[in-house]
Design a protein around this motif. Structure first.
Motif, PDB file in Angstrom:
ATOM      1  N   SER A 143      13.796   9.093   3.638  1.00  0.00           N
ATOM      2  CA  SER A 143      14.311   7.633   2.716  1.00  0.00           C
ATOM      3  C   SER A 143      13.545   6.580   3.227  1.00  0.00           C
ATOM      4  N   LEU A 144      13.374   6.557   4.504  1.00  0.00           N
ATOM      5  CA  LEU A 144      12.124   5.306   4.844  1.00  0.00           C
ATOM      6  C   LEU A 144      10.908   5.519   4.399  1.00  0.00           C
ATOM      7  N   TYR A 145      10.241   6.763   4.396  1.00  0.00           N
ATOM      8  CA  TYR A 145       8.965   6.972   3.906  1.00  0.00           C
ATOM      9  C   TYR A 145       8.873   6.487   2.576  1.00  0.00           C
ATOM     10  N   ILE A 146       9.845   6.761   1.528  1.00  0.00           N
ATOM     11  CA  ILE A 146       9.870   6.398   0.130  1.00  0.00           C
ATOM     12  C   ILE A 146       9.938   4.969   0.142  1.00  0.00           C
ATOM     13  N   LEU A 147      10.828   4.287   1.020  1.00  0.00           N
ATOM     14  CA  LEU A 147      10.934   2.925   0.762  1.00  0.00           C
ATOM     15  C   LEU A 147       9.699   2.289   1.297  1.00  0.00           C
ATOM     16  N   CYS A 148       8.947   2.910   2.081  1.00  0.00           N
ATOM     17  CA  CYS A 148       7.724   2.260   2.551  1.00  0.00           C
ATOM     18  C   CYS A 148       6.667   2.109   1.315  1.00  0.00           C
ATOM     19  N   CYS A 149       6.711   3.139   0.540  1.00  0.00           N
ATOM     20  CA  CYS A 149       5.661   3.277  -0.335  1.00  0.00           C
ATOM     21  C   CYS A 149       6.027   3.025  -1.819  1.00  0.00           C
ATOM     22  N   LEU A 150       7.226   2.266  -1.746  1.00  0.00           N
ATOM     23  CA  LEU A 150       8.034   1.984  -3.202  1.00  0.00           C
ATOM     24  C   LEU A 150       7.197   1.149  -4.203  1.00  0.00           C
ATOM     25  N   LYS A 151       6.466   0.152  -3.372  1.00  0.00           N
ATOM     26  CA  LYS A 151       5.371  -0.742  -4.274  1.00  0.00           C
ATOM     27  C   LYS A 151       4.264   0.031  -4.617  1.00  0.00           C
ATOM     28  N   GLN A 152       4.454   0.438  -5.950  1.00  0.00           N
ATOM     29  CA  GLN A 152       3.477   1.353  -6.396  1.00  0.00           C
ATOM     30  C   GLN A 152       2.177   0.822  -6.588  1.00  0.00           C
ATOM     31  N   TYR A 153       1.763  -0.363  -6.823  1.00  0.00           N
ATOM     32  CA  TYR A 153       0.565  -0.740  -7.069  1.00  0.00           C
ATOM     33  C   TYR A 153      -0.116  -1.584  -5.999  1.00  0.00           C
ATOM     34  N   SER A 154       0.281  -1.158  -4.999  1.00  0.00           N
ATOM     35  CA  SER A 154      -0.247  -1.793  -3.766  1.00  0.00           C
ATOM     36  C   SER A 154      -0.736  -0.465  -2.968  1.00  0.00           C
ATOM     37  N   ASN A 155      -2.076  -0.808  -2.748  1.00  0.00           N
ATOM     38  CA  ASN A 155      -2.723   0.452  -1.883  1.00  0.00           C
ATOM     39  C   ASN A 155      -2.164   0.406  -0.431  1.00  0.00           C
ATOM     40  N   LYS A 156      -2.165  -0.847   0.031  1.00  0.00           N
ATOM     41  CA  LYS A 156      -1.527  -1.145   1.440  1.00  0.00           C
ATOM     42  C   LYS A 156      -0.071  -0.300   1.627  1.00  0.00           C
ATOM     43  N   SER A 157       0.658  -0.450   0.619  1.00  0.00           N
ATOM     44  CA  SER A 157       2.082   0.026   0.680  1.00  0.00           C
ATOM     45  C   SER A 157       1.921   1.608   0.564  1.00  0.00           C
ATOM     46  N   LEU A 158       0.875   2.198  -0.354  1.00  0.00           N
ATOM     47  CA  LEU A 158       0.873   3.626  -0.119  1.00  0.00           C
ATOM     48  C   LEU A 158       0.245   4.167   0.896  1.00  0.00           C
TER      49      LEU A 158
END
Length: 157
Positions: free
Chosen positions: A75-90
């Motif tokens: 769940s924390l992995y998904i929360l880290c990359c939840l901001k879809q349009y940010s390359n840094k988040s992904l």
């Protein structure tokens, strides 16, 4: 004496974790950028993380302990990359996933060595067997315990 009979340390930690999650929810609702945080996915993933923490803290079996850690981590992995349009988040979510997969590998290897040595994964039984075998110089026991410790330290930086 009163606290040892009626309260367990795990229950107190559960109450503290639940209070922290309530505080996080209150912060999310009162933040000036709340439209970013007020998604159903955020709340459900935070609750899944809380469920993983509860499972981890109240488990008495090494495999259930591992499942609690993985539920919390996923769940924390998904929360880290939840901001879809940010390359840094992904990128952060992908790096965190790879890092967590490596630590899961080490943790499962340590658990399998402990199972190979003792034949059980119940923490009470493993504790009793550790007390009897701790004076012997057993390399498999030392490698298993070190792998479990390294896996935990990688999971909780």
């Amino acid at each position: 004496m009163f606290f040892t009979n009626y309260f367990h340390f795990g229950r107190i930690i559960d109450i503290i974790n639940f209070g922290v999650i309530i505080f996080i929810f209150m912060f999310m609702l009162q933040n000036k950028y709340s439209e970013i945080y007020l998604n159903f996915e955020n709340f459900s993933l935070i609750l899944l993380c809380l469920a993983g923490i509860f499972i981890f803290l109240n488990s008495n079996h090494l495999f259930v302990l591992y499942l609690g850690i993985e539920l919390q981590s996923l769940s924390l992995y998904i929360l880290c990359c939840l901001k879809q349009y940010s390359n840094k988040s992904l990128e952060a979510g992908l790096k965190y996933f790879i890092y967590g997969s490596f630590s899961s590998l080490i943790l499962l290897f340590g658990i399998s060595l402990i199972y190979f040595l003792f034949g059980c994964l119940n923490l009470n039984d493993v504790n009793l067997l550790l007390v009897t075998i701790i004076n012997e110089d057993n390399i498999i026991l030392h490698i298993g315990l070190i792998c479990i410790l390294i896996g935990f330290l990688f999971k909780f930086p």
